[in-house]
Design an enzyme around this catalytic site. Structure first.
Site, PDB file in Angstrom:
ATOM      1  N   GLU A 163       0.863  -1.280  -0.102  1.00 44.53           N
ATOM      2  CA  GLU A 163      -0.095  -0.120  -0.001  1.00 44.53           C
ATOM      3  C   GLU A 163       0.618   1.288  -0.015  1.00 44.53           C
ATOM      4  O   GLU A 163       0.368   2.411   0.374  1.00 44.53           O
ATOM      5  CB  GLU A 163      -1.012  -0.029   1.112  1.00 44.53           C
ATOM      6  CG  GLU A 163      -2.008  -1.122   1.364  1.00 44.53           C
ATOM      7  CD  GLU A 163      -2.746  -1.242   2.507  1.00 44.53           C
ATOM      8  OE1 GLU A 163      -3.752  -0.531   2.528  1.00 44.53           O
ATOM      9  OE2 GLU A 163      -2.543  -2.085   3.317  1.00 44.53           O
ATOM     10  N   SER A 167      -6.541  -1.498   1.637  1.00 44.97           N
ATOM     11  CA  SER A 167      -6.868  -0.987   0.461  1.00 44.97           C
ATOM     12  C   SER A 167      -7.211  -2.097  -0.630  1.00 44.97           C
ATOM     13  O   SER A 167      -6.940  -1.921  -1.932  1.00 44.97           O
ATOM     14  CB  SER A 167      -5.698  -0.325  -0.069  1.00 44.97           C
ATOM     15  OG  SER A 167      -5.213   0.582   0.932  1.00 44.97           O
ATOM     16  N   TYR A 205      -9.682   4.422  -5.772  1.00 45.51           N
ATOM     17  CA  TYR A 205      -8.678   5.311  -5.904  1.00 45.51           C
ATOM     18  C   TYR A 205      -8.507   5.691  -7.393  1.00 45.51           C
ATOM     19  O   TYR A 205      -7.885   6.906  -7.266  1.00 45.51           O
ATOM     20  CB  TYR A 205      -7.424   4.644  -5.393  1.00 45.51           C
ATOM     21  CG  TYR A 205      -7.194   4.283  -3.864  1.00 45.51           C
ATOM     22  CD1 TYR A 205      -7.357   5.213  -2.891  1.00 45.51           C
ATOM     23  CD2 TYR A 205      -7.191   3.120  -3.488  1.00 45.51           C
ATOM     24  CE1 TYR A 205      -7.220   5.098  -1.669  1.00 45.51           C
ATOM     25  CE2 TYR A 205      -7.099   2.784  -2.116  1.00 45.51           C
ATOM     26  CZ  TYR A 205      -7.100   3.689  -1.125  1.00 45.51           C
ATOM     27  OH  TYR A 205      -7.114   3.335   0.324  1.00 45.51           O
ATOM     28  N   ARG A 261     -11.888   3.498  11.358  1.00 43.22           N
ATOM     29  CA  ARG A 261     -13.047   3.141  10.624  1.00 43.22           C
ATOM     30  C   ARG A 261     -13.567   1.878  10.651  1.00 43.22           C
ATOM     31  O   ARG A 261     -12.988   0.926  10.719  1.00 43.22           O
ATOM     32  CB  ARG A 261     -13.006   3.479   9.246  1.00 43.22           C
ATOM     33  CG  ARG A 261     -14.262   3.602   8.362  1.00 43.22           C
ATOM     34  CD  ARG A 261     -14.061   3.550   6.971  1.00 43.22           C
ATOM     35  NE  ARG A 261     -13.747   2.445   6.335  1.00 43.22           N
ATOM     36  CZ  ARG A 261     -12.619   2.086   5.709  1.00 43.22           C
ATOM     37  NH1 ARG A 261     -11.439   2.865   5.609  1.00 43.22           N
ATOM     38  NH2 ARG A 261     -12.372   0.802   5.460  1.00 43.22           N
ATOM     39  N   GLU A 279     -15.111  -5.289   9.856  1.00 42.51           N
ATOM     40  CA  GLU A 279     -13.667  -5.115  10.398  1.00 42.51           C
ATOM     41  C   GLU A 279     -13.333  -3.645  10.937  1.00 42.51           C
ATOM     42  O   GLU A 279     -14.304  -2.754  10.523  1.00 42.51           O
ATOM     43  CB  GLU A 279     -12.619  -5.235   9.110  1.00 42.51           C
ATOM     44  CG  GLU A 279     -12.651  -4.362   7.855  1.00 42.51           C
ATOM     45  CD  GLU A 279     -11.605  -4.748   6.729  1.00 42.51           C
ATOM     46  OE1 GLU A 279     -11.604  -5.996   6.432  1.00 42.51           O
ATOM     47  OE2 GLU A 279     -11.429  -3.967   6.096  1.00 42.51           O
ATOM     48  N   ASN A 338     -10.568  -0.674  10.886  1.00 45.97           N
ATOM     49  CA  ASN A 338      -9.110  -0.085  10.260  1.00 45.97           C
ATOM     50  C   ASN A 338      -8.674   1.055  11.089  1.00 45.97           C
ATOM     51  O   ASN A 338      -9.209   2.171  11.493  1.00 45.97           O
ATOM     52  CB  ASN A 338      -9.476   0.679   8.810  1.00 45.97           C
ATOM     53  CG  ASN A 338      -9.850  -0.596   7.835  1.00 45.97           C
ATOM     54  OD1 ASN A 338      -9.028  -1.075   7.213  1.00 45.97           O
ATOM     55  ND2 ASN A 338     -10.988  -0.831   7.655  1.00 45.97           N
ATOM     56  N   GLY A 380      -7.873   4.947   5.075  1.00 43.50           N
ATOM     57  CA  GLY A 380      -7.669   5.809   3.849  1.00 43.50           C
ATOM     58  C   GLY A 380      -8.116   7.054   4.392  1.00 43.50           C
ATOM     59  O   GLY A 380      -9.228   7.422   5.044  1.00 43.50           O
TER      60      GLY A 380
END
Length: 376
Positions: free
Chosen positions: A23, A203, A279, A318, A333, A335, A339
């Site tokens: 990433e 990602s 992205y 998040r 999940e 994070n 991002g």
């Protein structure tokens, strides 16, 4: 008689990005967003890039050079001035090293903003290094970062805290090496389709949606290109609803945003929310607040705060949940360094809740500045 006192210096923030994980480019894009929005009148910024082979270098502060586009994947070059991080608790000074030059002080760093995604950054490794040096940093500590990076142990902790998770199976490197057929057979208890993922990546790197047992082996091999440990999750019929979490101030509990939903558009040609949809093109649209019943939104927010507490997270996270067709809400999940470009889900959900991108950056830095290092 009065004497003029020197004006207090601005807090110095080292923004660390790049790294050794797959990433790398996403981390560079995240750093571009933060460096373009951070209040330069409030903070001095030192951009520190980590090349793919692990060199720490003094990076260019121009966000344009780090933007991620379909035509360009940004990367930290490893040939700039090297950066040395102190490991003694009595020194917070970064030093720049250049060939045939006297070492140059970059000044004391008050807080590090580690915008690293994936292994060797988001997984507790850089957090441990900063703890050794007593340097404050944005985001979760060593354990929460490591647990949040590993989708297997994350789910174990959630289940132990009584939080609902979907069915899954894990294939370790040892299992795959010893008996591949048995490892694949362990997935047979799940219903297809399944999602095959690297256990410690993000990602949407290396993720495959698998509809038949015959396609499973190739999907595991693809995931293993990013991580020798693989998690296979049963596909959940329903919608993915997400919530952004911020650490509370003082003794307050975690703060949660309005809930959001990513809708993958047919025009983008994506079967799920993959890397390109995130992205590189317009293959997905965020809806915030998500169009769900109020009771469902409240349950997603409750579970998001509970997940944050279950792992002992700090700073930001998040949380992604499933809202099933039969009315249940399951945690998918968490994070711990989501991002963070201006167009990413996490900042957009806070923007919709009333906290701008620049103010969100400021809030995270202020939380880190007031949080003690070491055991807490």
């Amino acid at each position: 008689m009065t004497t003029d006192q020197p004006a207090p210096r601005r807090p110095r923030v080292a923004i660390v990005f790049g790294g050794r994980s797959s990433e790398h480019a996403v981390s560079c894009a995240t750093a571009a967003g933060v460096m373009g929005a951070i209040d330069r009148e409030a903070y001095d910024v030192i951009p520190v890039g980590i090349s793919r082979d692990g060199h720490w270098v003094l990076a260019d502060a121009d966000p344009e050079l780090l933007s991620l586009t379909p035509e360009r994947s940004p990367e930290v070059a490893g040939h700039g001035a090297g950066v040395v991080v102190p490991l003694a608790t009595t020194d917070r000074t970064l030093t720049a090293l250049e060939p045939q030059q006297v070492p140059r002080s970059l000044g004391e760093v008050d807080v590090v903003f580690p915008l690293l995604h994936g292994p060797f950054g988001e997984d507790g490794t850089i957090q441990g290094m900063l703890e050794l040096a007593d340097i404050r940093y944005v985001g979760s500590g060593v354990f929460a970062s490591a647990a949040g990076m590993d989708k297997h142990f994350m789910k174990v902790l959630f289940a132990g805290a009584g939080l609902p998770v979907g069915p899954y199976a894990v294939i370790t490197d040892a299992q795959w090496t010893r008996d591949r057929a048995a490892a694949l057979d362990a997935v047979s208890a799940l219903s297809f389709p399944v999602f095959v993922k690297p256990a410690r990546a993000g990602s949407s790197m290396g993720i495959s949606k698998v509809s038949t047992p015959q396609a499973l082996e190739a999907a595991v091999e693809l995931a293993r290109e990013h991580d020798p440990k693989v998690i296979v999750e049963q596909g959940i019929v329903g919608r993915e609803i997400e919530c952004a979490v911020l650490q509370g101030r003082g003794t307050d509990g975690p703060r949660v945003s309005l809930v959001g939903e990513i809708e993958v558009t047919a025009a983008g040609g994506h079967e799920f929310y993959d890397f390109e949809a995130k992205y590189l093109d317009d293959g997905a649209v965020l809806s915030c607040p998500a169009k769900v019943p109020d009771a469902v939104a409240a349950e997603v927010q409750r579970l998001a705060g509970a997940a944050f507490d279950a792992l002992g997270c700090e700073g930001l996270a998040r949380v992604d949940c499933f809202y099933t067709d039969d009315g249940r809400v399951l945690i998918n999940e968490i994070n711990t360094m989501p991002g963070f470009t201006p167009h990413s889900m996490y900042p957009q959900m806070w923007e919709a809740t009333g906290l701008s991108y620049r103010d969100l950056i400021d809030e995270l830095i202020q939380l880190a500045l007031t949080r003690p290092v070491g055991l807490r």
